[in-house]
Design an enzyme around this catalytic site. Structure first.
Site, PDB file in Angstrom:
ATOM      1  CE  LYS A  97       1.534 -84.561 -29.867  1.00 41.89           C
ATOM      2  NZ  LYS A  97       0.675 -85.305 -30.800  1.00 41.89           N
ATOM      3  N   GLY A 157      -9.389-101.603 -31.182  1.00 43.16           N
ATOM      4  CA  GLY A 157      -8.876-101.772 -29.816  1.00 43.16           C
ATOM      5  C   GLY A 157      -8.945-100.523 -28.974  1.00 43.16           C
ATOM      6  CD  GLU A 202      -5.779-101.044 -26.798  1.00 43.00           C
ATOM      7  OE1 GLU A 202      -4.864-100.243 -27.070  1.00 43.00           O
ATOM      8  OE2 GLU A 202      -6.112-101.957 -27.569  1.00 43.00           O
ATOM      9  CD1 TRP A 250       6.777-100.305 -35.412  1.00 38.96           C
ATOM     10  CD2 TRP A 250       4.818-100.115 -34.366  1.00 38.96           C
ATOM     11  NE1 TRP A 250       5.806-100.254 -36.374  1.00 38.96           N
ATOM     12  CE2 TRP A 250       4.596-100.137 -35.770  1.00 38.96           C
ATOM     13  CE3 TRP A 250       3.730-100.001 -33.510  1.00 38.96           C
ATOM     14  CZ2 TRP A 250       3.321-100.048 -36.314  1.00 38.96           C
ATOM     15  CZ3 TRP A 250       2.458 -99.915 -34.052  1.00 38.96           C
ATOM     16  CH2 TRP A 250       2.257 -99.930 -35.437  1.00 38.96           C
ATOM     17  CD  GLU A 271       6.751-100.829 -39.535  1.00 35.73           C
ATOM     18  OE1 GLU A 271       7.580-100.506 -38.685  1.00 35.73           O
ATOM     19  OE2 GLU A 271       5.646-100.276 -39.646  1.00 35.73           O
ATOM     20  CG  HIS A 279      -4.273 -92.605 -39.553  1.00 35.01           C
ATOM     21  ND1 HIS A 279      -4.710 -93.888 -39.744  1.00 35.01           N
ATOM     22  CD2 HIS A 279      -3.260 -92.674 -38.666  1.00 35.01           C
ATOM     23  CE1 HIS A 279      -3.965 -94.710 -39.005  1.00 35.01           C
ATOM     24  NE2 HIS A 279      -3.085 -94.001 -38.345  1.00 35.01           N
TER      25      HIS A 279
END
Length: 774
Positions: A27, A447, A499, A576, A620, A709
């Site tokens: 990453k 959010g 958030e 999740w 999902e 994204h």
């Protein structure tokens, strides 16, 4: 179990391994490359070192045959698209100019070119890049990556098996390219694709591959006779090639069902099947077709998707039964270990007694090796391992962590009325319109706002004691003030607090609920360079105190516009997380829903008029086989309604879903009885809006118009065009304007720019609608 002869020794293998490295090295290298801080050669060197480390860890653990080709800079399905040359025309120039930059452009898009659509990999939280195909698609072979990684492993002295996405699954995962008729079936391209796979197999054989694995998880779903015939034709053709390695066809996540006899008869050399709980029927199905005489069977008896230790005795019994059903039985995890964290041994904050219950990728590899040794040498060779395993399983079963009588009593007392709103939607909608006073095409966000480096530093400073709680909370308050002020200036109608205090939409709540455990290093790839740390749902769930009310009240005190309360829904809290496997999922979901219901009610008491309960995982988590859909959807929708059913009619309940195929759960979305739903729609060109309209969905909808994204910022014209498509399906009175998803992964400059374009488009269309209406 009697010992097997040395000639029949069971081999230990896995289908894939976590890609990121111990410190999310991949990453960091990729994001450094995107920002220009890391060169292409340095990125490739990091990737090569990670592959070497993975293979070394597996070999040192005793794995006999390591996978190659499972490593990816972004996504293995995207790698397959490159391998077969199915490059969208809009990306071809970039890929030809620079293979690496073109690859990332397909994944993320650029300011000029949209990326490939992204959606969930079967019923996991991993996202893949959807192939775009059409009747004019011409495939061409590019096996350089697959050959190079095999060559690396062989030169390091490993026994290696390349792993490829199989041709049938690849086509079944694909969608019609933009501009192609929606009823185009990519599977019609099979005869055009198979020669490319034949060339790849020949290239891999020439590079030294003895076996190649072709993954066909799509065959673990319900498939039509035509699709099963296509699978049979594909493997008859590939199996009768003269210039090929031995072929191992793998499927996982569920039973193969009607596809099992098709593959068992095919002229391939082995099958790899899942024998964990979800696919346990494969055992009886395999016996029913007469086993696999003359073929290799790779038995996935270690769960590759969850983190609980294996019941070694139970798995050895399954393996013993399988010995009579195949020429040779090897041992594996049920699927790629991509779906679990790397190493439980590095977790220092979990009680050592509880840590004994957990197995991440390295521990699962050791379990595979132990089971292969037990299958080869008999259970007597595993006396110590079996004793320790039985003790750990008993410890978990008897632990007070897993059983809270008060929680169980409350869940048992739930009635049907608890999961229903007090008034029907039409009456609620009128009350909400009067209370909120929103304009036509109201604008909002999902959010979260950007999680800046400063916010992450503040959390780290609090954790290490460099700042105290008061200093941290002032930093959070300052961020909320900035977020609210920006939203007012941008012209958004329903605001959020952004958030800033939340590390993750599931982990934040898990850390505040009893029954959950948090990991420090349990990172799992969600998509590309996005990694998450799924919490461990180990025991009965309750909420000791309010989790979100303080910051929601503070944000509302800064503005006269409504500020949404933000929660993660019960199904997503399960999906999740690494969820307990010692009771039915529906029971666990009900416990989580009751804890969240308390939070929803407290938000309403505090004056919150709009409450969003996100359920991006509803689709999902849908079982792969239709026979299990009704049971799942019954408890999943009940859990959502139980969470939200206690509020007043004029409190508006929102939910959000993203990056999934919603067409087959539209009735369940309706059954949630949410007042407003927002969904991903930008990459799929408003497909979900059309699906909802076709299903006569009666409530308000916010199909996303900004793909968060991707780093590209849509302009007002593009957003307006998407909204006009949305208006073709959803009446203006029921259409909201919002991004596809939360903004935490985006930077502030692009967030500001995109939201200004979004609100400008909404204003333009409002005016156009007013003018048209006279």
């Amino acid at each position: 179990m009697t010992a097997k002869s040395a000639a029949a020794a069971a081999r230990a293998t896995v289908y894939g391994y976590p890609r990121q490295g111990g410190n999310r090295d991949l990453k960091k290298a990729i994001e450094g490359y995107w920002k220009g801080r890391v060169g292409a050669d340095a990125l490739r060197a990091t990737a090569a070192e990670l592959r070497r480390t993975n293979w070394r860890q597996l070999t040192e653990a005793g794995i006999d045959e390591v996978p190659t080709g499972d490593f990816s800079y972004y996504d293995h399905v995207l790698d397959t698209t490159v391998m077969v040359g199915a490059i969208p025309e809009r990306h071809r120039e970039a890929l030809d100019a620079d293979a690496l930059d073109g690859y990332f452009a397909m994944a993320r898009g650029t300011q000029r070119v949209a990326p490939l659509e992204m959606t969930k990999w079967f019923d996991t939280n991993y996202h893949y890049l959807v192939p775009e195909l059409g009747p004019d698609t011409r495939f061409r072979t590019d096996s350089r990556k697959q050959v190079a990684e095999l060559t690396e492993a062989l030169e390091l002295g490993h026994t290696a098996r390349p792993v490829l996405v199989g041709p049938v699954t690849y086509l079944l995962l694909a969608k019609p390219a933009p501009g192609v008729a929606e009823d185009f079936d990519p599977l019609t391209l099979l005869d055009r694709l198979l020669p490319v796979y034949a060339e790849v197999l020949a290239d891999l054989r020439a590079a030294g591959a003895r076996w190649v694995q072709l993954d066909e998880p799509a065959l673990a779903q319900d498939r039509s006779p035509a699709e099963l015939n296509a699978a049979g034709r594909a493997y008859r053709e590939l199996g009768t090639l003269t210039d090929r390695p031995q072929l191992l066809v793998a499927s996982y996540f569920d039973r193969l069902g009607a596809a099992l006899p098709v593959l068992a008869k095919a002229p391939v050399d082995g099958l790899a099947l899942d024998f964990t709980e979800a696919a346990a029927a494969n055992l009886d199905d395999l016996a029913a077709v007469g086993g696999l005489p003359g073929k290799r069977l790779v038995a996935g008896v270690v769960n590759g998707r969850n983190i609980w230790i294996n019941d070694l005795s139970k798995s050895l019994a399954t393996l013993g039964t399988l010995l009579g059903l195949a020429d040779h039985v090897d041992v594996a995890a049920s699927c790629s270990l991509l779906h679990v964290p790397l190493d439980a041994a590095v977790e220092r904050d979990i009680d050592p007694q509880i840590l004994r219950w957990l197995a991440f990728a390295r521990q699962k590899s050791a379990e595979v090796v132990a089971l292969a040794n037990g299958l080869t040498h008999g259970t007597g060779s595993l006396t110590a391992e079996l004793s320790a395993n039985r003790a750990a399983l008993a410890s978990r079963a008897q632990s007070p962590v897993t059983h809270d009588p008060a929680v169980r009593a409350r869940a048992a007392a739930v009635t049907d009325a608890d999961a229903r709103r007090s008034q029907p939607y039409a009456r609620r909608a009128a009350a909400q319109r009067e209370r909120l006073g929103l304009p036509l095409l109201p604008t909002t966000t999902i959010g979260s706002f950007p999680q800046t480096g400063e916010l992450r530093t503040a959390r780290a400073d609090l954790r290490t004691g460099r700042i105290d709680t008061a200093a941290y909370e002032e930093r959070i308050a300052a961020e909320i003030r900035e977020v609210v002020a920006f939203q007012e200036k941008a012209g958004l109608d329903v605001l959020v607090h952004g958030e800033p205090e939340r590390n993750d939409m599931v982990q934040y709540f898990a850390e505040r609920l009893t029954g959950y455990l948090a990991t420090r290093h349990g990172w799992v790839q969600s998509y590309g360079t996005r990694y998450v740390r799924p919490p461990v749902l180990a025991g009965d769930i309750s909420r000791p105190e309010p989790m979100t009310v303080r910051w929601a009240e503070y944000a509302q005190s800064l503005t006269a516009r409504p500020v949404k309360g933000m929660l993660t829904g019960p199904v997503t809290m399960l999906a999740w997380s690494f969820v307990r496997d010692d009771q039915p999922l529906g029971e666990t979901a009900r416990q989580v829903a009751l804890a969240l219901r308390d939070e929803v009610n407290d938000l309403e008491i505090a004056g919150t008029s709009v409450i969003q309960v996100d359920e991006p995982a509803l689709r999902e988590t849908l079982p792969l086989r239709a026979a299990r859909h009704p049971e799942y959807l019954a408890w999943a929708t009940e859990a959502f309604r139980l969470t939200t059913g206690g509020v007043r009619p004029d409190t508006q309940i929102h939910t959000h879903m993203c990056y999934a195929e919603f067409g087959d759960i539209l009735a369940a979305i309706d059954a949630l009885d949410a007042d407003v739903i927002s969904l991903e729609a930008a990459r799929s060109h408003m497909q979900v809006a059309r699906e909802l309209a076709k299903a006569d969905y009666p409530r308000e909808v916010g199909p996303g118009v900004y793909d968060i994204h991707s780093p590209r910022v849509p302009d007002e014209e593009e957003v307006t065009a998407l909204l006009r498509k949305g208006l073709e399906a959803i009446p203006a009175e029921r259409l909201w304007v919002n991004p596809d998803c939360g903004l935490k992964t985006r930077g502030w400059p692009e967030t500001r720019a995109a939201l200004h374009e979004l609100t400008a488009a909404a204003r333009t269309l409002r005016e156009a609608l007013r003018t048209a209406g006279g």
